[in-house]
Scaffold this motif. Sequence first.
Motif, PDB file in Angstrom:
ATOM      1  N   UNK A   7       0.862  -1.181   0.000  1.00  0.00           N
ATOM      2  CA  UNK A   7       0.000   0.000   0.000  1.00  0.00           C
ATOM      3  C   UNK A   7       0.901   1.234   0.000  1.00  0.00           C
ATOM      4  N   UNK A   8       0.560   2.226  -0.798  1.00  0.00           N
ATOM      5  CA  UNK A   8       1.304   3.490  -0.784  1.00  0.00           C
ATOM      6  C   UNK A   8       0.834   4.312   0.403  1.00  0.00           C
ATOM      7  N   UNK A   9       1.723   4.506   1.375  1.00  0.00           N
ATOM      8  CA  UNK A   9       1.378   5.199   2.610  1.00  0.00           C
ATOM      9  C   UNK A   9       1.165   6.688   2.356  1.00  0.00           C
ATOM     10  N   UNK A  10       0.408   7.349   3.231  1.00  0.00           N
ATOM     11  CA  UNK A  10       0.226   8.797   3.093  1.00  0.00           C
ATOM     12  C   UNK A  10       1.504   9.539   3.457  1.00  0.00           C
ATOM     13  N   UNK A  11       1.891  10.477   2.612  1.00  0.00           N
ATOM     14  CA  UNK A  11       3.080  11.302   2.859  1.00  0.00           C
ATOM     15  C   UNK A  11       2.649  12.762   2.785  1.00  0.00           C
ATOM     16  N   UNK A  12       2.419  13.361   3.951  1.00  0.00           N
ATOM     17  CA  UNK A  12       1.914  14.732   4.003  1.00  0.00           C
ATOM     18  C   UNK A  12       2.983  15.719   3.556  1.00  0.00           C
ATOM     19  N   UNK A  13       2.534  16.898   3.178  1.00  0.00           N
ATOM     20  CA  UNK A  13       3.461  17.955   2.800  1.00  0.00           C
ATOM     21  C   UNK A  13       3.751  18.015   1.317  1.00  0.00           C
ATOM     22  N   UNK A  14       3.104  17.159   0.508  1.00  0.00           N
ATOM     23  CA  UNK A  14       3.296  17.262  -0.935  1.00  0.00           C
ATOM     24  C   UNK A  14       3.584  15.980  -1.681  1.00  0.00           C
ATOM     25  N   UNK A  15       4.390  15.045  -1.123  1.00  0.00           N
ATOM     26  CA  UNK A  15       4.720  13.846  -1.911  1.00  0.00           C
ATOM     27  C   UNK A  15       3.524  13.013  -2.343  1.00  0.00           C
ATOM     28  N   UNK A  16       2.501  12.881  -1.489  1.00  0.00           N
ATOM     29  CA  UNK A  16       1.309  12.132  -1.894  1.00  0.00           C
ATOM     30  C   UNK A  16       0.449  13.011  -2.805  1.00  0.00           C
ATOM     31  N   UNK A  17       0.155  12.509  -3.990  1.00  0.00           N
ATOM     32  CA  UNK A  17      -0.660  13.227  -4.963  1.00  0.00           C
ATOM     33  C   UNK A  17      -1.732  12.285  -5.505  1.00  0.00           C
ATOM     34  N   UNK A  18      -2.805  12.823  -6.071  1.00  0.00           N
ATOM     35  CA  UNK A  18      -3.782  11.953  -6.715  1.00  0.00           C
ATOM     36  C   UNK A  18      -3.152  11.093  -7.816  1.00  0.00           C
ATOM     37  N   UNK A 199       1.660  -9.673   6.600  1.00  0.00           N
ATOM     38  CA  UNK A 199       0.473  -8.831   6.541  1.00  0.00           C
ATOM     39  C   UNK A 199       0.733  -7.759   5.486  1.00  0.00           C
ATOM     40  N   UNK A 200      -0.305  -7.073   4.999  1.00  0.00           N
ATOM     41  CA  UNK A 200      -0.066  -5.969   4.062  1.00  0.00           C
ATOM     42  C   UNK A 200       0.861  -4.921   4.681  1.00  0.00           C
ATOM     43  N   UNK A 201       1.643  -4.278   3.843  1.00  0.00           N
ATOM     44  CA  UNK A 201       2.596  -3.279   4.323  1.00  0.00           C
ATOM     45  C   UNK A 201       2.305  -1.932   3.667  1.00  0.00           C
ATOM     46  N   UNK A 202       2.569  -0.867   4.410  1.00  0.00           N
ATOM     47  CA  UNK A 202       2.431   0.495   3.898  1.00  0.00           C
ATOM     48  C   UNK A 202       3.820   1.070   3.694  1.00  0.00           C
ATOM     49  N   UNK A 203       4.128   1.480   2.472  1.00  0.00           N
ATOM     50  CA  UNK A 203       5.451   2.015   2.133  1.00  0.00           C
ATOM     51  C   UNK A 203       5.329   3.480   1.749  1.00  0.00           C
ATOM     52  N   UNK A 204       6.148   4.318   2.357  1.00  0.00           N
ATOM     53  CA  UNK A 204       6.165   5.727   2.015  1.00  0.00           C
ATOM     54  C   UNK A 204       7.482   6.132   1.395  1.00  0.00           C
ATOM     55  N   UNK A 205       8.579   5.953   2.139  1.00  0.00           N
ATOM     56  CA  UNK A 205       9.903   6.345   1.660  1.00  0.00           C
ATOM     57  C   UNK A 205      10.198   5.777   0.281  1.00  0.00           C
ATOM     58  N   UNK A 206       9.816   4.535   0.033  1.00  0.00           N
ATOM     59  CA  UNK A 206      10.110   3.877  -1.239  1.00  0.00           C
ATOM     60  C   UNK A 206       9.489   4.601  -2.421  1.00  0.00           C
ATOM     61  N   UNK A 207       8.425   5.389  -2.189  1.00  0.00           N
ATOM     62  CA  UNK A 207       7.726   6.077  -3.275  1.00  0.00           C
ATOM     63  C   UNK A 207       8.115   7.552  -3.403  1.00  0.00           C
ATOM     64  N   UNK A 208       9.059   8.032  -2.601  1.00  0.00           N
ATOM     65  CA  UNK A 208       9.357   9.466  -2.609  1.00  0.00           C
ATOM     66  C   UNK A 208       9.895   9.971  -3.945  1.00  0.00           C
ATOM     67  N   UNK A 209      10.603   9.109  -4.689  1.00  0.00           N
ATOM     68  CA  UNK A 209      11.143   9.531  -5.980  1.00  0.00           C
ATOM     69  C   UNK A 209      10.307   9.017  -7.148  1.00  0.00           C
TER      70      UNK A 209
END
Length: 294
Positions: A7-18, A199-209
Amino acid sequence: MEFPRVIAAPMAGGPSTPELVNAVSFGFIALGTCSVSQARSWLVACEAPFGANLFVPQPEPLPDDVHRTAHHLQQAVPALESDYAEKFAAVLEAAPAVVSSTFGCFTETEIAQLHAVGSEAWATVTNEAELHQAQARGVDGVIIQGPRAGGHRGTWSQHDDPDQRSLPELLADLRPLATVPVIAAGGIRNAENVAAIDVPVACGTAFLLADEAGTSQRNRELLRTDTPAVVSRAFSGRWASGVETDFTRENPDLPPTYPYLRPMTRDNDYCLVGADRGALMAAPAAEIERMLTP
């Protein structure tokens, strides 16, 4: 609903976009720090199914800590107003598949409101006490966050020091107590990490770029350096993990002053990222998801 392994985790401050949310099997749009109008726009642009994340209201920091920090930084104390109620109303209108909370848990009334529009309520937890409270309020799932997570630690009180048990240790201790589905988060960087957790995992850092991420050009440059991440209150007043800066090195002992600190340090680099990030993959989000999936 059944969730994918990654799962793509929420990254506040801009990285998470529609665009990022829509590019992966399931992703969260982060509404914690955006404006209400931006939240409404993003929610409309996200394609179902998706998740939304909110920072829940929390007790104010001690006034003496805020004023002492403002004096130290030679800044005025910013005037802040909460827009949580308006964002929660926008989420109810959008009715995403899941709405998750950070820094605390939704109230029983809010959870009932989410259920009434067909949304599940999840809570981020970092220890046994938070898990028990979230389950007692009626959440549908919990995100168990370990200490190598990027961004803010999800501790419910900003005055508490975060639990330092590793993610595998936290899962071993908390999963037997969980009566709802569990999602793991914190330090998951590759398919081997994902495969090691059942279990399902939420990844944030991996999606920053990711191509679709809203990560600023300056932060993309910082993420490509070998500057280490540091866990510090110097980013926002709450414990958070980000790229070490002169300011974090010079201010290792700032008191808990969230959300007042960040408006007083706008000119500083602010690149939140997890520990030991290594060489992050710069590619379309769907390709990063495939890389992460065992």
